[in-house]
Write a protein that holds these residues in place. Sequence first.
Motif, short mmCIF file in Angstrom:
data_model
loop_
_atom_site.label_atom_id
_atom_site.label_comp_id
_atom_site.label_asym_id
_atom_site.label_seq_id
_atom_site.Cartn_x
_atom_site.Cartn_y
_atom_site.Cartn_z
N PRO A 1 -23.48 -3.49 77.64
CA PRO A 1 -24.84 -4.68 77.25
C PRO A 1 -25.80 -4.19 78.57
N GLY A 2 -26.83 -4.27 78.16
CA GLY A 2 -28.02 -4.01 79.20
C GLY A 2 -28.22 -5.62 79.60
N PRO A 3 -29.35 -5.55 80.45
CA PRO A 3 -29.69 -6.93 81.10
C PRO A 3 -30.21 -7.89 79.84
N ALA A 4 -30.85 -7.77 79.04
CA ALA A 4 -31.23 -8.71 77.58
C ALA A 4 -29.54 -9.12 77.24
N GLY A 5 -28.90 -8.13 76.91
CA GLY A 5 -27.47 -8.60 76.30
C GLY A 5 -26.55 -9.57 77.15
N ARG A 6 -26.75 -9.05 78.39
CA ARG A 6 -26.06 -9.87 79.55
C ARG A 6 -26.76 -11.41 79.59
N LEU A 7 -28.07 -11.47 79.65
CA LEU A 7 -28.76 -12.72 79.72
C LEU A 7 -28.41 -13.42 78.42
N THR B 1 -5.53 -0.16 82.82
CA THR B 1 -5.03 -0.12 81.53
C THR B 1 -6.13 -0.13 80.44
N PRO B 2 -6.57 1.35 79.76
CA PRO B 2 -7.64 0.98 78.88
C PRO B 2 -7.30 -0.16 77.75
N THR B 3 -8.32 -0.66 77.28
CA THR B 3 -8.24 -1.52 76.27
C THR B 3 -9.14 -1.57 75.17
N LYS B 4 -8.61 -1.70 73.73
CA LYS B 4 -9.83 -1.37 72.85
C LYS B 4 -10.99 -2.44 73.01
N GLU B 5 -12.05 -2.19 72.25
CA GLU B 5 -13.19 -2.90 72.12
C GLU B 5 -13.27 -3.15 70.48
N HIS B 6 -14.41 -4.59 70.45
CA HIS B 6 -14.72 -4.81 69.14
C HIS B 6 -16.16 -5.21 69.21
N TYR B 7 -16.91 -4.73 68.25
CA TYR B 7 -18.37 -5.01 68.06
C TYR B 7 -18.42 -6.49 67.86
N CYS B 8 -19.63 -7.09 68.00
CA CYS B 8 -20.09 -8.46 67.80
C CYS B 8 -20.24 -8.78 66.30
N PRO B 9 -19.36 -9.37 65.39
CA PRO B 9 -19.40 -9.30 64.00
C PRO B 9 -20.42 -10.67 63.82
N VAL B 10 -20.77 -11.53 64.65
CA VAL B 10 -21.67 -12.66 64.24
C VAL B 10 -22.61 -12.82 65.38
N GLY B 11 -23.85 -13.16 65.08
CA GLY B 11 -24.91 -13.50 66.00
C GLY B 11 -25.51 -12.09 66.55
N PRO B 12 -26.55 -12.38 67.53
CA PRO B 12 -27.48 -11.49 67.83
C PRO B 12 -27.02 -10.38 68.90
N LEU B 13 -25.69 -10.39 69.56
CA LEU B 13 -25.33 -9.54 70.34
C LEU B 13 -25.09 -7.93 69.91
N HIS B 14 -24.69 -7.89 69.02
CA HIS B 14 -24.48 -6.67 68.25
C HIS B 14 -25.74 -5.79 68.27
N PRO B 15 -26.81 -6.28 67.64
CA PRO B 15 -28.02 -5.67 67.56
C PRO B 15 -28.74 -5.44 68.76
N ILE B 16 -28.75 -6.52 69.52
CA ILE B 16 -29.30 -6.37 71.14
C ILE B 16 -28.63 -5.20 71.81
N ASP B 17 -27.36 -5.19 71.83
CA ASP B 17 -26.77 -4.04 72.51
C ASP B 17 -26.99 -2.79 71.83
N GLN B 18 -27.30 -2.52 70.82
CA GLN B 18 -27.44 -1.37 69.94
C GLN B 18 -29.02 -1.09 70.52
N TRP B 19 -29.94 -2.02 70.36
CA TRP B 19 -31.45 -1.82 70.62
C TRP B 19 -31.42 -1.39 72.25
N GLU B 20 -30.65 -2.07 73.20
CA GLU B 20 -30.69 -1.46 74.50
C GLU B 20 -30.23 -0.41 74.76
N GLN C 1 -30.30 2.24 72.80
CA GLN C 1 -31.22 3.21 72.16
C GLN C 1 -32.70 3.44 73.05
N ARG C 2 -32.82 2.22 73.79
CA ARG C 2 -33.92 2.29 74.83
C ARG C 2 -33.54 2.89 76.01
N SER C 3 -32.38 3.13 76.32
CA SER C 3 -31.89 3.85 77.64
C SER C 3 -31.66 5.07 77.42
#
Length: 180
Positions: A17-23, A156-175, A177-179
Amino acid sequence: MASTDLKLDEPDSLPKPGPAGRLVRLALGALSIWYVVNLLQYSDDLISPAGNVRPIVWNGIVPALFIISYVVNIGYSRAWKKWPAIASAVVIGGVAVVGYQMTGNAETMLLARTIWAWELYIFGHLGISFVIAAVIGTPGCEMRAMHDLYSRITGTPTKEHYCPVGPLHPIDQWEAQRSR
């Protein structure tokens, strides 16, 4: 409605996540923790003078039933689908029925304490996860933040999971793409 299926992705496959996703994560964490603090203020006074469960307890029940399956499935790496929500509803309903049979009123102290404790766990776990995800920049869902923190501490590496609910996944994707 988003699926509660557990679909873990390989480490480093989701954008951080970028600054918007973290905020947004920090704001959602603060909101969850604020609700927990409000619940704690009523710990000894869950029933109103009129004999009803206080609204502060009822306010979180619908959102909690909606998110519990995500909290449990993603947070604990389980593929239990909607069973956490179903089991929660059955237990709460069962407590209400028992209270009604014993007192003639479903809104008993036992029901209030059951819902109160259940909401403390859900929103406490969620709030802490959001804050950790905001601080360390956990990619994907905040429910993987404790796994991500453990991974960073131990290497130790751990697996990740996209955010299935709410605005976080779209915000992370947008950030992400912008970077580029």
